[in-house]
Design a protein around this motif. Structure first.
Motif, mmCIF file in Angstrom:
data_model
loop_
_atom_site.group_PDB
_atom_site.id
_atom_site.type_symbol
_atom_site.label_atom_id
_atom_site.label_comp_id
_atom_site.label_asym_id
_atom_site.label_seq_id
_atom_site.Cartn_x
_atom_site.Cartn_y
_atom_site.Cartn_z
ATOM 1 N N UNK A 33 0.817 -1.221 0.000
ATOM 2 C CA UNK A 33 0.000 0.000 0.000
ATOM 3 C C UNK A 33 0.853 1.275 0.000
ATOM 4 N N UNK A 34 1.868 1.307 -0.857
ATOM 5 C CA UNK A 34 2.654 2.529 -1.025
ATOM 6 C C UNK A 34 1.813 3.557 -1.782
ATOM 7 N N UNK A 35 2.078 4.831 -1.548
ATOM 8 C CA UNK A 35 1.402 5.905 -2.264
ATOM 9 C C UNK A 35 2.129 6.129 -3.591
ATOM 10 N N UNK A 36 1.871 5.260 -4.531
ATOM 11 C CA UNK A 36 2.633 5.275 -5.772
ATOM 12 C C UNK A 36 2.458 6.570 -6.561
ATOM 13 N N UNK A 37 1.258 7.164 -6.525
ATOM 14 C CA UNK A 37 1.038 8.390 -7.294
ATOM 15 C C UNK A 37 1.912 9.536 -6.804
ATOM 16 N N UNK A 38 2.269 9.508 -5.524
ATOM 17 C CA UNK A 38 3.117 10.564 -4.963
ATOM 18 C C UNK A 38 4.600 10.247 -5.090
ATOM 19 N N UNK A 39 4.933 8.988 -5.335
ATOM 20 C CA UNK A 39 6.328 8.554 -5.318
ATOM 21 C C UNK A 39 6.945 8.369 -6.699
ATOM 22 N N UNK A 40 6.119 8.222 -7.722
ATOM 23 C CA UNK A 40 6.632 7.925 -9.056
ATOM 24 C C UNK A 40 6.530 9.147 -9.966
ATOM 25 N N UNK A 41 7.353 9.162 -11.013
ATOM 26 C CA UNK A 41 7.380 10.300 -11.923
ATOM 27 C C UNK A 41 7.766 9.843 -13.315
ATOM 28 N N UNK A 42 7.583 10.738 -14.270
ATOM 29 C CA UNK A 42 7.960 10.490 -15.661
ATOM 30 C C UNK A 42 9.290 11.190 -15.921
ATOM 31 N N UNK A 43 10.370 10.450 -16.154
ATOM 32 C CA UNK A 43 11.662 11.106 -16.379
ATOM 33 C C UNK A 43 11.728 11.920 -17.662
ATOM 34 N N UNK A 44 10.749 11.744 -18.540
ATOM 35 C CA UNK A 44 10.718 12.494 -19.804
ATOM 36 C C UNK A 44 9.797 13.721 -19.731
ATOM 37 N N UNK A 45 9.430 14.115 -18.511
ATOM 38 C CA UNK A 45 8.381 15.134 -18.351
ATOM 39 C C UNK A 45 8.741 16.506 -18.917
ATOM 40 N N UNK A 46 10.021 16.799 -19.106
ATOM 41 C CA UNK A 46 10.401 18.112 -19.622
ATOM 42 C C UNK A 46 10.937 18.053 -21.055
ATOM 43 N N UNK A 47 10.858 16.877 -21.680
ATOM 44 C CA UNK A 47 11.479 16.715 -22.997
ATOM 45 C C UNK A 47 10.899 17.700 -24.036
ATOM 46 N N UNK A 48 9.606 17.944 -23.972
ATOM 47 C CA UNK A 48 8.975 18.793 -24.988
ATOM 48 C C UNK A 48 9.431 20.244 -24.899
ATOM 49 N N UNK A 49 9.984 20.635 -23.758
ATOM 50 C CA UNK A 49 10.408 22.025 -23.546
ATOM 51 C C UNK A 49 11.910 22.211 -23.682
#
Length: 313
Positions: free
Chosen positions: A296-312
């Motif tokens: 029951x980890x809070x995955x939505x708060x702990x995980x991220x997209x490493x490509x989140x800034x690629x478009x910028x």
């Protein structure tokens, strides 16, 4: 000196049985260097201050503080030398060649003294049995430079894939680092919650060491030269949530080991796979899901997209 070979396979084959004596000797040498860093560095949670890191030529400590100076030590598996360097331009080296642990210990401590580094280390190894004092160990004396180089090349690949896996986590996560106690490359994710006091039990290692290492709930993955004919990738959780051992994980060669109390993926299965990177990442992600979903980890708060800034960019 090992020369660059562009046709060599990225994921090299190295049977554990073919280099056991070199592995055991190198393990003790790594413990000596690791204990130098341990002796000179302030404590960081989970003992992160004692580890080594994969480099472009081997395994290195990174900068170790020493008064107003800095020291680093690197196992260079291309030139088969242990390099010792200080921030004031000092340099020393110890040959990596067939020699006893006792001789390596004496030469390394002398090289440190020649650089003006006054350090005392714990005289015996940890997490092994028997724990022969370094200065008395003439049992371990093998060094096959080709085997050492192949092991390092295995670590290069594991390190590269672990870094990709690590990039998907925004919560507390360790560096990808090499623990000389068990001779494994590891990366550990944390849920953010504290864990039950660890019972310890590692050979020739105080229980309090494990209490610090496992103070918070975690999912840890790694690679070490055991658990398979050519080593193995591993993944475990502490504390292991109910149902962890039976959680379905891929790829097909992965399995839960009751002996080691963790999931294993033989290195040889990765090496032979059509896409080794994807094979390892599938194992890492599935075993992490086993820990995070069942725990029951809070995955939505702990995980991220490493490509989140690629478009910028």
């Amino acid at each position: 000196m090992n020369e660059h070979n562009p046709t060599a396979p990225a994921w090299p084959a190295l049977r554990v049985a073919d280099w056991t004596e070199t592995r055991d000797t190198l393990h003790m040498w790594m413990q000596i260097v690791g204990k130098v860093r341990l002796s000179l560095s302030p404590l960081v949670n989970h003992w992160w201050q004692v580890t080594s890191y994969v480099t472009a030529r081997g395994l290195g400590t990174g900068a170790i503080p020493y008064g107003t100076r800095a020291l680093d030590i690197e196992f260079d598996f291309c030139s088969n030398r242990l390099h010792l360097r200080t921030s004031d331009g000092g340099a020393g080296e110890v040959a990596l060649e067939p020699k006893s642990v006792a001789q390596f210990h004496a030469e390394t401590m002398q090289a440190l003294a020649d650089l003006g580094i006054d350090v005392r280390i714990q005289p015996t190894p940890n997490e092994v049995e028997p724990a022969i004092p370094f200065a008395e160990d003439t049992v371990h004396c093998a060094y096959d430079p080709d085997a050492a180089s192949l092991f390092w090349r295995q670590l290069v690949q594991a390190d590269r894939v672990f870094r990709t896996f690590r990039s998907h986590f925004v919560g507390k996560v360790s560096p990808v680092h090499f623990f000389w106690g068990a001779m494994d490359l590891a990366c550990t994710r944390f849920s953010g919650r504290s864990a039950p006091i660890h019972p310890g039990g590692a050979p020739n290692c105080g229980d309090w060491v494990m209490v610090e290492g496992y103070s918070h709930e975690l999912s840890s993955c790694g690679f070490w030269p055991g658990g398979g004919e050519e080593g193995a990738f591993y993944s475990y959780s502490y504390p292991a949530p109910e149902g962890f051992a039976g959680f379905p994980v891929g790829p097909r060669d992965a399995f839960y080991s009751n002996e080691f109390q963790q999931f294993l993926l033989p290195y040889e299965a990765v090496r032979k796979a059509a896409d080794p990177d994807a094979t390892v990442l599938e194992f890492l992600q599935d075993t992490y899901r086993a820990a995070a979903d069942l725990g029951n980890w809070d995955r939505s708060a702990l995980e991220c997209d490493p490509d989140r800034w690629d478009a910028l960019r």
